[in-house]
Design a protein around this motif. Sequence first.
Motif, PDB file in Angstrom:
ATOM      1  N   LEU A   5      22.255  63.757  95.525  1.00 41.42           N
ATOM      2  CA  LEU A   5      22.895  64.933  96.104  1.00 41.42           C
ATOM      3  C   LEU A   5      24.756  64.596  95.625  1.00 41.42           C
ATOM      4  CD1 LEU A   5      23.125  67.717  95.625  1.00 41.42           C
ATOM      5  CD2 LEU A   5      22.973  67.893  98.344  1.00 41.42           C
ATOM      6  N   PHE A   6      25.549  65.320  94.943  1.00 40.34           N
ATOM      7  CA  PHE A   6      26.981  65.135  95.061  1.00 40.34           C
ATOM      8  C   PHE A   6      27.416  66.491  95.695  1.00 40.34           C
ATOM      9  CE2 PHE A   6      25.455  62.602  91.673  1.00 40.34           C
ATOM     10  CZ  PHE A   6      26.597  61.170  91.924  1.00 40.34           C
ATOM     11  N   ALA A   7      28.740  66.199  96.476  1.00 42.62           N
ATOM     12  CA  ALA A   7      28.333  67.493  97.130  1.00 42.62           C
ATOM     13  C   ALA A   7      30.479  67.655  97.206  1.00 42.62           C
ATOM     14  CB  ALA A   7      28.091  67.762  98.417  1.00 42.62           C
ATOM     15  N   THR A   8      31.198  68.633  97.660  1.00 39.52           N
ATOM     16  CA  THR A   8      32.543  68.362  98.231  1.00 39.52           C
ATOM     17  C   THR A   8      32.696  68.663  99.499  1.00 39.52           C
ATOM     18  OG1 THR A   8      33.056  70.813  97.627  1.00 39.52           O
ATOM     19  CG2 THR A   8      33.264  70.051  96.262  1.00 39.52           C
ATOM     20  N   VAL A   9      33.772  68.861 100.123  1.00 39.13           N
ATOM     21  CA  VAL A   9      33.933  68.949 101.454  1.00 39.13           C
ATOM     22  C   VAL A   9      33.307  70.641 101.658  1.00 39.13           C
ATOM     23  CG1 VAL A   9      35.559  68.661 103.642  1.00 39.13           C
ATOM     24  CG2 VAL A   9      35.320  67.105 101.444  1.00 39.13           C
ATOM     25  N   ASP A  10      34.308  71.079 101.170  1.00 31.69           N
ATOM     26  CA  ASP A  10      34.179  72.678 100.758  1.00 31.69           C
ATOM     27  C   ASP A  10      31.996  73.226 100.855  1.00 31.69           C
ATOM     28  OD1 ASP A  10      36.447  72.999 101.612  1.00 31.69           O
ATOM     29  OD2 ASP A  10      36.874  73.572  99.231  1.00 31.69           O
ATOM     30  N   ALA A  11      31.597  72.179 100.416  1.00 27.25           N
ATOM     31  CA  ALA A  11      30.171  72.446 100.232  1.00 27.25           C
ATOM     32  C   ALA A  11      29.547  72.224 101.275  1.00 27.25           C
ATOM     33  CB  ALA A  11      29.745  71.924  98.320  1.00 27.25           C
ATOM     34  N   GLU A  12      30.253  70.967 101.524  1.00 30.64           N
ATOM     35  CA  GLU A  12      29.129  70.129 103.396  1.00 30.64           C
ATOM     36  C   GLU A  12      29.376  71.116 103.842  1.00 30.64           C
ATOM     37  OE1 GLU A  12      31.425  66.582 104.099  1.00 30.64           O
ATOM     38  OE2 GLU A  12      30.117  65.642 102.192  1.00 30.64           O
ATOM     39  N   ALA A  13      30.222  72.324 104.299  1.00 32.04           N
ATOM     40  CA  ALA A  13      30.466  73.008 105.128  1.00 32.04           C
ATOM     41  C   ALA A  13      29.818  74.252 105.241  1.00 32.04           C
ATOM     42  CB  ALA A  13      31.862  73.307 105.474  1.00 32.04           C
ATOM     43  N   ARG A  14      29.770  74.946 103.908  1.00 35.44           N
ATOM     44  CA  ARG A  14      28.993  75.966 103.256  1.00 35.44           C
ATOM     45  C   ARG A  14      27.545  76.216 103.841  1.00 35.44           C
ATOM     46  NH1 ARG A  14      32.394  76.054  98.942  1.00 35.44           N
ATOM     47  NH2 ARG A  14      30.817  76.005  97.803  1.00 35.44           N
ATOM     48  N   HIS A  15      26.935  74.340 103.236  1.00 29.15           N
ATOM     49  CA  HIS A  15      25.625  73.895 102.899  1.00 29.15           C
ATOM     50  C   HIS A  15      24.949  73.311 103.973  1.00 29.15           C
ATOM     51  CE1 HIS A  15      25.619  77.206  99.825  1.00 29.15           C
ATOM     52  NE2 HIS A  15      26.584  76.295  99.036  1.00 29.15           N
ATOM     53  N   ARG A  16      25.737  73.070 105.125  1.00 35.47           N
ATOM     54  CA  ARG A  16      24.765  71.753 106.037  1.00 35.47           C
ATOM     55  C   ARG A  16      23.479  72.216 105.964  1.00 35.47           C
ATOM     56  NH1 ARG A  16      27.668  69.197 107.736  1.00 35.47           N
ATOM     57  NH2 ARG A  16      29.367  69.708 107.818  1.00 35.47           N
ATOM     58  N   ASP A  17      22.761  72.807 105.742  1.00 33.78           N
ATOM     59  CA  ASP A  17      20.920  73.043 106.611  1.00 33.78           C
ATOM     60  C   ASP A  17      20.816  72.495 105.420  1.00 33.78           C
ATOM     61  OD1 ASP A  17      22.412  75.385 104.760  1.00 33.78           O
ATOM     62  OD2 ASP A  17      20.190  76.391 105.068  1.00 33.78           O
ATOM     63  N   LEU A  18      21.032  72.129 104.044  1.00 36.35           N
ATOM     64  CA  LEU A  18      20.948  71.871 102.967  1.00 36.35           C
ATOM     65  C   LEU A  18      20.936  70.944 102.483  1.00 36.35           C
ATOM     66  CD1 LEU A  18      20.878  73.333  99.305  1.00 36.35           C
ATOM     67  CD2 LEU A  18      21.551  71.300  99.558  1.00 36.35           C
ATOM     68  N   LEU A  19      22.466  70.483 102.989  1.00 37.37           N
ATOM     69  CA  LEU A  19      22.371  68.418 103.439  1.00 37.37           C
ATOM     70  C   LEU A  19      21.375  67.868 103.899  1.00 37.37           C
ATOM     71  CD1 LEU A  19      25.069  69.393 101.373  1.00 37.37           C
ATOM     72  CD2 LEU A  19      26.120  68.161 102.556  1.00 37.37           C
ATOM     73  N   GLU A  20      21.254  68.589 105.540  1.00 29.08           N
ATOM     74  CA  GLU A  20      20.362  68.076 106.213  1.00 29.08           C
ATOM     75  C   GLU A  20      19.200  68.413 105.465  1.00 29.08           C
ATOM     76  OE1 GLU A  20      21.500  70.464 109.530  1.00 29.08           O
ATOM     77  OE2 GLU A  20      23.325  69.530 110.480  1.00 29.08           O
ATOM     78  N   THR A  21      18.620  69.436 105.594  1.00 31.01           N
ATOM     79  CA  THR A  21      17.186  69.226 104.568  1.00 31.01           C
ATOM     80  C   THR A  21      16.912  68.021 103.570  1.00 31.01           C
ATOM     81  OG1 THR A  21      17.248  71.545 104.893  1.00 31.01           O
ATOM     82  CG2 THR A  21      15.398  70.001 103.080  1.00 31.01           C
ATOM     83  N   ALA A  22      18.230  68.031 102.940  1.00 32.44           N
ATOM     84  CA  ALA A  22      18.287  66.192 101.834  1.00 32.44           C
ATOM     85  C   ALA A  22      17.914  64.848 102.376  1.00 32.44           C
ATOM     86  CB  ALA A  22      19.432  66.444 100.602  1.00 32.44           C
ATOM     87  N   ALA A  23      19.060  65.014 103.475  1.00 29.45           N
ATOM     88  CA  ALA A  23      19.376  63.887 104.447  1.00 29.45           C
ATOM     89  C   ALA A  23      17.413  63.361 104.847  1.00 29.45           C
ATOM     90  CB  ALA A  23      19.571  63.704 105.550  1.00 29.45           C
ATOM     91  N   ALA A  24      17.091  64.196 105.426  1.00 22.84           N
ATOM     92  CA  ALA A  24      15.730  64.141 106.049  1.00 22.84           C
ATOM     93  C   ALA A  24      14.479  64.257 105.061  1.00 22.84           C
ATOM     94  CB  ALA A  24      14.463  65.632 106.503  1.00 22.84           C
ATOM     95  N   HIS A  25      14.949  64.018 103.368  1.00 20.60           N
ATOM     96  CA  HIS A  25      14.101  64.088 102.647  1.00 20.60           C
ATOM     97  C   HIS A  25      13.953  62.480 101.785  1.00 20.60           C
ATOM     98  CE1 HIS A  25      12.743  68.106 102.864  1.00 20.60           C
ATOM     99  NE2 HIS A  25      11.636  67.369 101.696  1.00 20.60           N
TER     100      HIS A  25
END
Length: 246
Positions: A14-34
Amino acid sequence: MVREAIAEDALTELFATVDAEARHRDLLETAAAHGVPVQRVGADDLGTLAQTVHPQGLVGVAPFRDVPLADVLAAGPRLVVVLAHVRDPGNAGTVLRTADAAGADAVVFTAESVDPYNGKCVRASAGSLFHLPFVAAAPVADAVRGLREVGACVVAADHRGSRDLDTAVAEGDLGGPTAWLFGNEAWGLRTPERELVDLVVRIPIHGRAESLNLATAAAVCLYASARAQRAAGGCRSANRWAGPPG
């Protein structure tokens, strides 16, 4: 799309910008958990990866997901979509999404149709690309022959149909396993494809519109089949398979 890919364990990166990391933190945490590695990239680089004018700041990488036609046939499908010469990626992706919503078992992209991995097609599927099997680059004649051999009635949607959709439903033509064949957005189905099928059905136009676009027509037809398959009925074949014309 990214969320659905994670839910299906289909995402590998998964690639993400800084702004996207802030907007979608729950999604990135789910990705990391997987166990999905997340890479931070600049907005310009993300735009190149996304192939769209206004990217949402996230780009996921997943393996190809198409399956062989033989796998679809072996599963004994009850509702299948076959796209013949469908070139518009937005329409194709929307049909894939509609097929998913209507409970179809698979979508077959034929050899002269758009690549299901076209970026616009993928986005238009709105995650349904990860929900149901699809076939890429299958010859139309092979798909129709195979579906008929496993007991499906192959029905073409075409404005020159011998009966309208309402009549087909009322007379039980859509009650059994059915494969819908949809043609090109501009010219519809060519004569060779129309000659392959069991039944050609037209959607009745009650107002002044000349026609429906492909994705809308597919939605009408697929939901008609979904309703009909919950009642007794079957397919009365008008043709017998004799191989491709010529």
